[in-house]
Motif scaffolding. Structure first.
Motif, short mmCIF file in Angstrom:
data_model
loop_
_atom_site.label_atom_id
_atom_site.label_comp_id
_atom_site.label_asym_id
_atom_site.label_seq_id
_atom_site.Cartn_x
_atom_site.Cartn_y
_atom_site.Cartn_z
N VAL A 269 0.86 -1.19 0.00
CA VAL A 269 0.00 0.00 0.00
C VAL A 269 0.89 1.23 0.00
O VAL A 269 1.87 1.31 0.75
N LEU A 270 0.54 2.20 -0.84
CA LEU A 270 1.26 3.47 -0.89
C LEU A 270 0.30 4.60 -0.56
O LEU A 270 -0.70 4.80 -1.26
N VAL A 271 0.58 5.32 0.53
CA VAL A 271 -0.21 6.49 0.90
C VAL A 271 0.38 7.71 0.20
O VAL A 271 1.56 8.00 0.34
N VAL A 272 -0.45 8.41 -0.56
CA VAL A 272 -0.02 9.59 -1.31
C VAL A 272 -0.64 10.82 -0.67
O VAL A 272 -1.86 10.97 -0.63
N LEU A 273 0.20 11.71 -0.14
CA LEU A 273 -0.29 12.95 0.48
C LEU A 273 -0.46 14.01 -0.59
O LEU A 273 0.51 14.51 -1.17
N LEU A 274 -1.71 14.36 -0.87
CA LEU A 274 -2.03 15.39 -1.85
C LEU A 274 -1.83 16.78 -1.25
O LEU A 274 -1.88 16.94 -0.03
N PRO A 275 -1.62 17.80 -2.07
CA PRO A 275 -1.43 19.15 -1.53
C PRO A 275 -2.75 19.92 -1.48
O PRO A 275 -3.78 19.45 -1.96
N ASP A 276 -2.70 21.10 -0.89
CA ASP A 276 -3.80 22.07 -0.97
C ASP A 276 -3.43 23.04 -2.08
O ASP A 276 -2.74 24.03 -1.86
N THR A 277 -3.90 22.76 -3.29
CA THR A 277 -3.46 23.54 -4.45
C THR A 277 -4.10 24.91 -4.54
O THR A 277 -3.70 25.73 -5.36
N THR A 312 6.55 18.21 -5.35
CA THR A 312 6.19 18.19 -6.75
C THR A 312 5.51 19.49 -7.18
O THR A 312 5.69 19.94 -8.32
N PHE A 313 4.74 20.08 -6.29
CA PHE A 313 3.95 21.26 -6.65
C PHE A 313 4.65 22.58 -6.29
O PHE A 313 4.08 23.64 -6.50
N GLN A 314 5.84 22.53 -5.76
CA GLN A 314 6.52 23.77 -5.41
C GLN A 314 6.72 24.72 -6.59
O GLN A 314 6.63 25.94 -6.41
N PRO A 315 7.00 24.24 -7.80
CA PRO A 315 7.15 25.18 -8.91
C PRO A 315 5.91 26.01 -9.21
O PRO A 315 6.00 27.03 -9.89
N TRP A 316 4.74 25.60 -8.69
CA TRP A 316 3.50 26.32 -8.97
C TRP A 316 3.06 27.21 -7.80
O TRP A 316 1.95 27.71 -7.80
N GLN A 317 3.92 27.41 -6.83
CA GLN A 317 3.58 28.33 -5.75
C GLN A 317 3.43 29.74 -6.31
O GLN A 317 4.34 30.27 -6.94
N GLY A 318 2.28 30.34 -6.06
CA GLY A 318 1.99 31.65 -6.63
C GLY A 318 1.48 31.59 -8.06
O GLY A 318 1.11 32.62 -8.63
N GLU A 357 16.07 4.73 -10.58
CA GLU A 357 15.96 6.07 -10.02
C GLU A 357 14.62 6.67 -10.45
O GLU A 357 14.27 6.61 -11.64
N PRO A 358 13.85 7.27 -9.52
CA PRO A 358 12.59 7.90 -9.91
C PRO A 358 12.83 9.09 -10.81
O PRO A 358 13.87 9.73 -10.75
N GLN A 359 11.85 9.36 -11.70
CA GLN A 359 11.93 10.52 -12.57
C GLN A 359 11.82 11.80 -11.75
O GLN A 359 11.28 11.79 -10.64
N PRO A 360 12.29 12.92 -12.29
CA PRO A 360 12.13 14.21 -11.57
C PRO A 360 10.67 14.45 -11.24
O PRO A 360 9.79 14.26 -12.09
N ARG A 361 10.41 14.88 -10.03
CA ARG A 361 9.03 15.02 -9.58
C ARG A 361 8.32 16.24 -10.16
O ARG A 361 7.13 16.24 -10.35
N ALA A 362 9.05 17.31 -10.35
CA ALA A 362 8.42 18.53 -10.81
C ALA A 362 8.98 18.92 -12.16
O ALA A 362 10.10 19.40 -12.26
N ALA A 363 8.23 18.67 -13.19
CA ALA A 363 8.65 19.03 -14.55
C ALA A 363 7.57 19.91 -15.15
O ALA A 363 6.41 19.53 -15.20
N ARG A 364 7.97 21.09 -15.59
CA ARG A 364 7.01 22.05 -16.13
C ARG A 364 6.59 21.62 -17.53
O ARG A 364 7.37 21.08 -18.26
#
Length: 364
Positions: A269-277, A312-318, A357-364
């Motif tokens: 089981v994998l728990v995925v913590l979603l953000p408050d977008t 993953t969502f840090q590039p979309w802050q603001g 190796e996992p792929q980069p998490r944040a790709a625009r």
């Protein structure tokens, strides 16, 4: 005074009875269609099998088993790797067409990557998301229905804003009434069968959606604050994140329940913590530092793997409008795609292609 009060009450009852009668005779054009949901004694509610229509500003089709998913048998064909995606409206794909929901985007990504590396397994991702589900309802669904699909991996998509809303406890009242006598439950649920209630419920839902959209527009126009400096979009939703709070303890219990079920089935089981977008800056600075360690700790205590989407969502802050649906709570198709890409990389590195190796998490 007692007589007048009695007459007023009688007048109200008669007026409601007249409204009910008029709706039954003339209300075919104003009553909402049969609700998307049906009652379920174990999970509280399920989606109505075979239901089709426009809901949440998007076309919705429910398969014969009550899922927003293409028809799929319980039996897993040979050479198939199945992923069961548990969750709420974020998994369901709120306001999006079904192909844009993150489980379906995830399936396409995993299939393409498997083909690229020569993996002959057919990968299936089953969307079991139900709008409004809390984690305890997802655990109950997994126990009753989820394991019938023979999954190789279970995803628990945890939306921190409202997944602590312990909703399953409300349905226990109905089970208690049924245990006393079925007639008591029928009496308790009789108002749900009234046309008048259905009309009010439909009108209330429409009004709630319009008010919510208006609040977001006002918040955007006034810089997210009223004159007193309070956020117009929402209050602090982290109040439930404290030891002993009913909602938080329900989450921990649900994680333990899911872990026990998975251990018995020998399925990860994998728990995925979603953000408050809706406000990624506020989430990053104020809310995430508080809630992420608690969710990660609860998952670890239960023996569940954990993956946090906040980086993953840090590039979309603001720049939330790029990944949010009209500056509201839920992602748009691109936002769901960001989730799918990050989760796909995590699944491949952990389960499908261990050691990579996992792929980069944040790709625009």
């Amino acid at each position: 005074m007692i007589r007048n009060l009695g007459l007023a009450l009688l007048s109200l009852v008669l007026a409601l009875a007249v409204c009910e009668g008029l709706l039954r005779v003339f209300g075919s054009g104003v009553l909402p269609r049969p609700d998307l949901y049906v009652d379920d004694p174990d999970t509280g509610k399920r989606m109505r099998p075979g239901w089709t229509g426009d809901e949440f500003e998007a076309p919705v089709a429910i398969n014969s088993k009550g899922l927003r998913n293409p028809e799929i048998p319980y039996e897993k064909p040979p050479g198939t790797y199945r992923i069961l995606a548990l969750g709420d409206s974020w998994t369901f794909g709120f306001r999006m067409k079904e192909p844009d929901a993150y489980p379906r985007q995830l399936e396409r990504l995993l299939r393409a990557d498997a083909a690229a590396r020569g993996d002959s397994r057919r990968i299936e991702v089953i969307n079991t998301g139900v709008v409004g589900y809390s984690t305890d309802q997802e655990a109950a669904f997994l126990a009753k229905e989820g394991w019938k699909y023979q999954p190789d991996l279970v995803l628990v998509s945890f939306y921190p804003v409202n997944d602590t809303h312990n909703k399953l406890y409300k349905y226990k009242r109905r089970a208690e009434l049924r245990a006393l006598h079925p007639w008591l439950l029928d009496l308790y649920e009789f108002p749900k069968k009234l046309y008048l209630r259905q009309f009010i419920k439909g009108a209330r839902r429409t009004l709630k959606q319009k008010i919510g959209a208006l609040r977001v527009r006002l918040a955007h126009a006034f810089g997210y604050q009223d004159k007193g400096g309070r956020a117009l979009v929402e209050d602090d939703w982290t109040r439930d994140y404290r030891k002993g709070a009913r909602g938080w303890e329900a989450v921990r219990t649900a994680f333990d329940d899911i872990a026990a079920q998975a251990k018995a089935k020998q399925v990860p089981v994998l728990v995925v913590l979603l953000p408050d977008t809706q406000d990624l800056v506020r989430y990053h600075e104020r809310y995430h530092p508080k809630i992420a360690p608690m969710v990660a700790g609860a998952a670890s205590e239960a023996g569940l793997a954990f993956f946090d989407l906040e980086p993953t969502f840090q590039p979309w802050q603001g720049k939330e409008e790029e990944v949010c649906y009209k500056r509201q709570r839920h992602p748009n198709a691109m936002g769901y795609g960001v989730i799918a890409k990050a989760v796909a990389a995590e699944i491949e590195s952990r389960y499908l292609n261990p050691g990579s190796e996992p792929q980069p998490r944040a790709a625009r």
